[in-house]
Scaffold this motif. Sequence first.
Motif, PDB file in Angstrom:
ATOM      1  N   GLU A   1      29.499 126.521 -35.021  1.00 47.65           N
ATOM      2  CA  GLU A   1      30.652 126.291 -36.017  1.00 47.65           C
ATOM      3  C   GLU A   1      30.696 124.635 -36.154  1.00 47.65           C
ATOM      4  O   GLU A   1      30.372 123.914 -35.276  1.00 47.65           O
ATOM      5  CB  GLU A   1      31.920 126.793 -35.426  1.00 47.65           C
ATOM      6  N   THR A   2      31.529 124.316 -37.345  1.00 47.68           N
ATOM      7  CA  THR A   2      31.517 122.934 -37.524  1.00 47.68           C
ATOM      8  C   THR A   2      33.052 122.746 -37.601  1.00 47.68           C
ATOM      9  O   THR A   2      33.736 123.477 -38.443  1.00 47.68           O
ATOM     10  CB  THR A   2      31.009 122.561 -38.763  1.00 47.68           C
ATOM     11  N   VAL A   3      33.750 121.930 -36.938  1.00 47.67           N
ATOM     12  CA  VAL A   3      35.166 121.372 -37.079  1.00 47.67           C
ATOM     13  C   VAL A   3      35.351 119.930 -37.448  1.00 47.67           C
ATOM     14  O   VAL A   3      34.450 119.327 -37.235  1.00 47.67           O
ATOM     15  CB  VAL A   3      35.800 121.893 -35.643  1.00 47.67           C
ATOM     16  N   THR A   4      36.423 119.757 -37.997  1.00 54.14           N
ATOM     17  CA  THR A   4      36.783 118.451 -38.330  1.00 54.14           C
ATOM     18  C   THR A   4      37.947 117.779 -37.587  1.00 54.14           C
ATOM     19  O   THR A   4      38.794 118.664 -36.989  1.00 54.14           O
ATOM     20  CB  THR A   4      36.977 118.342 -39.907  1.00 54.14           C
ATOM     21  N   CYS A   5      37.972 116.545 -37.270  1.00 59.75           N
ATOM     22  CA  CYS A   5      38.872 115.885 -36.593  1.00 59.75           C
ATOM     23  C   CYS A   5      39.221 114.404 -37.145  1.00 59.75           C
ATOM     24  O   CYS A   5      38.032 114.001 -37.741  1.00 59.75           O
ATOM     25  CB  CYS A   5      38.715 115.777 -35.191  1.00 59.75           C
ATOM     26  N   ASN A   6      40.222 113.871 -36.605  1.00 58.75           N
ATOM     27  CA  ASN A   6      40.412 112.490 -36.988  1.00 58.75           C
ATOM     28  C   ASN A   6      39.667 111.524 -36.017  1.00 58.75           C
ATOM     29  O   ASN A   6      39.237 110.540 -36.340  1.00 58.75           O
ATOM     30  CB  ASN A   6      41.793 112.094 -37.114  1.00 58.75           C
ATOM     31  N   PHE A   7      39.944 111.947 -34.717  1.00 58.87           N
ATOM     32  CA  PHE A   7      39.382 111.286 -33.705  1.00 58.87           C
ATOM     33  C   PHE A   7      38.575 112.119 -32.691  1.00 58.87           C
ATOM     34  O   PHE A   7      38.715 113.200 -32.427  1.00 58.87           O
ATOM     35  CB  PHE A   7      40.507 110.409 -32.820  1.00 58.87           C
ATOM     36  N   THR A   8      37.305 111.504 -32.395  1.00 57.51           N
ATOM     37  CA  THR A   8      36.537 112.182 -31.410  1.00 57.51           C
ATOM     38  C   THR A   8      36.442 111.299 -30.198  1.00 57.51           C
ATOM     39  O   THR A   8      36.095 109.995 -30.257  1.00 57.51           O
ATOM     40  CB  THR A   8      35.263 112.857 -31.992  1.00 57.51           C
ATOM     41  N   VAL A   9      36.637 111.922 -29.074  1.00 52.65           N
ATOM     42  CA  VAL A   9      36.494 111.330 -27.636  1.00 52.65           C
ATOM     43  C   VAL A   9      35.470 111.889 -26.807  1.00 52.65           C
ATOM     44  O   VAL A   9      35.527 113.109 -26.676  1.00 52.65           O
ATOM     45  CB  VAL A   9      37.779 111.234 -26.886  1.00 52.65           C
ATOM     46  N   THR A  10      34.290 111.294 -26.418  1.00 51.36           N
ATOM     47  CA  THR A  10      33.304 111.813 -25.446  1.00 51.36           C
ATOM     48  C   THR A  10      33.715 111.449 -24.135  1.00 51.36           C
ATOM     49  O   THR A  10      33.879 110.380 -23.650  1.00 51.36           O
ATOM     50  CB  THR A  10      32.037 111.440 -25.828  1.00 51.36           C
ATOM     51  N   ALA A  11      33.676 112.730 -23.359  1.00 50.17           N
ATOM     52  CA  ALA A  11      33.982 112.580 -21.809  1.00 50.17           C
ATOM     53  C   ALA A  11      32.810 113.260 -21.007  1.00 50.17           C
ATOM     54  O   ALA A  11      33.204 114.231 -19.955  1.00 50.17           O
ATOM     55  CB  ALA A  11      35.828 113.074 -21.722  1.00 50.17           C
ATOM     56  N   THR A  12      31.713 113.233 -21.557  1.00 49.75           N
ATOM     57  CA  THR A  12      30.666 113.882 -21.024  1.00 49.75           C
ATOM     58  C   THR A  12      30.248 113.225 -19.727  1.00 49.75           C
ATOM     59  O   THR A  12      29.469 113.763 -18.999  1.00 49.75           O
ATOM     60  CB  THR A  12      29.302 113.675 -22.071  1.00 49.75           C
ATOM     61  N   GLY A  13      30.564 112.020 -19.388  1.00 44.86           N
ATOM     62  CA  GLY A  13      30.420 111.423 -18.107  1.00 44.86           C
ATOM     63  C   GLY A  13      29.315 110.592 -17.759  1.00 44.86           C
ATOM     64  O   GLY A  13      28.262 110.762 -18.533  1.00 44.86           O
ATOM     65  N   LEU A  14      29.022 109.932 -16.910  1.00 41.34           N
ATOM     66  CA  LEU A  14      27.895 109.164 -16.343  1.00 41.34           C
ATOM     67  C   LEU A  14      26.882 109.861 -15.704  1.00 41.34           C
ATOM     68  O   LEU A  14      25.789 109.705 -15.604  1.00 41.34           O
ATOM     69  CB  LEU A  14      28.334 108.083 -15.738  1.00 41.34           C
TER      70      LEU A  14
END
Length: 656
Positions: free
Chosen positions: A253-266
């Motif tokens: 699925e494709t979603v839209t957003c204003n901000f995206t925050v990646t917290a995938t980690g080191l």
Amino acid sequence: MEQKLFVRQALASSNLHALRLALLHATGDPDLAAMKLELVPIRSGAAFEMTIAEESREELFRKAEEFLAGQASTYVPRELEENEIRTMMEIALGQELTDDEFVVARTMPALEEFPVFSHWTGERPLRADDFRVVITGAGLCGVAMGVQLEQLGIPYVIYERRPDVGGTWAINTYPDARVDTASTTYEYSFMKNYPWSEQYARQPEVRHYIETVAKKYGVYDHIRFEHEVQAAEFDEHSSLWSIRVTDASGETETVTCNFTVTATGLFSTPKKLDTEGIDGFTGEVLHTTGWTEQHTVKGKTAAIIGNGSTGVQLLSRIAEDADQVYVFQRTPQWIAPREGYGEPVTEEMRWVLDNIPHYWNWARTTALKPADPRGTITPDPEWRAAGGYFSESNDKLRENLTQYIRSQVDNRADLVERLVPDYTPAARRPVVDNKWYRSLTRDNVELVTDGITRFTDTAIVTADGTERHVDIVLTAVGFEVTKWLWPIDFRGRDGVHIEDRWNMEGGPRAFQGLAVPQFPNLFVLYGPNAQPATGGGIGVGGLPAWMESWVGYIARVMVAVIEGGDDCAEVTEAAFWEYNNAVDETARKMIWLDPAANPEKNYYVNEHGRLSTSTPLPGLDLGTRFLNFERDDFILTRTGSHARTSDGRASFVTAS
């Protein structure tokens, strides 16, 4: 009588400096402020802890007992005035504070509910309803971001590729996995006085802690488990991100957003052991992230490849169960003891935390600042000119750690010669000993330092031609730490791929470890040069507290965008390079890039010879940066119109 004895034992087991500060906070007694301190070396001399001088301890215990007998039962927590907080922080840290230092330092005891989070400057604007945030990852960073957004009331969703929360603490379930910093510093500042069972918490307890926080603060219900983000693209016309997500069934699925925050980690992408013949090996090859409770080494011959933090943690448990263990060491490590490691939080310790008002706040503060280690990681030219190796404190640390190695292996020359590193302590990531050295002296454990050349179908062959037949190979070889967002394909302004941008700049870089030009409204948690490397000093706290500072800063940018009527925030090239040039200039003067320190290859330094994982900037500088949003660092713009759903809002919508 027994109760009095227990109380005295409990007080004696406490951090005496923190106990004094807690009582001072509760009573304001000037005699407590005047008590003398002494420094006690800890961590083999890598740091020093402040404690109450012997001559004042009996008076401290007497005052504590008087408070408990008289005021404690009716005590109402006393809020401090700003001047009182400043005085107490100066006593706690053992130094006078400038105004800038105090602003950062006052967050350390977590006297407020959310000491570093962002808030609206006035009433929450109705416009906040129109904004949506997508967070990738439900580990410590992702959950902290969720808690911050809960406080602001900004809608969000978290996509987590696994079926549970915890991130690295859900993935790493190998034997004896645990934190290597004290539990009291490995926690968020808003989750006060968590009842840890061990002084250095094990993996199950840390994972449960993260889940507890997520549920308590309403984040858990926003997580969509077994959903993996595949790609993200920024639309300049609408100032929206389109995020492509795949669920467990393979549906996209494709979603839209204003901000995206990646917290995938080191530590999200395990390194693969790529050695000749490994694909034909008939035994089991298992990266430590693949270990589950169904795995066992009982009755088997096991190989452990790697002696970083993971390899050092699991050896003693593997050696207890396996018939034979071969430990393959490529590079010796400086492996150090740590006070309280492997020990429980005793009944006495728990009693003090629960019964002395404010003790948790000040124990947290004193634990976060055992010493400023910059003398250990900064070369001293005069010391070197006089014949020293690096600096006086670092050379002393080398001496202490060398003696520790000798004592742990019974001074066996065959082991000492191969275990003592030839590079400077602190040049690589510190490793905490979990009976690793002692395990090497067991009859069923063999240390192998010849390089691995190939695998046969049943054995590992080393450079000297020796074949060692094994049933299971545990690879503790670490993670692809320079692949922060990989394999997610991020495309920013003008369709630029983030990997392409980073490949042109000596590896990944980010402004304050968080933002990259050409990628508006994208923030990278635990990004390039985010991890504080200098320890100690005046700063926010342990790693989870720094994570709070990162998400607090991200939220400050969001607040500025929403309150200002804007749609988009993009870090300027000038701010981006100002930060990165400061990082590079500072790093060149410190241990990680010092040729004479001979750190060889380590994950702090990337393939281009740049310090990329950590930031060498001092805690005060970092804390100040994260607590303050400078509008000139970003270009804030408005598009005039967003792509909207029928109700006029950007939304988490599924695209056909």
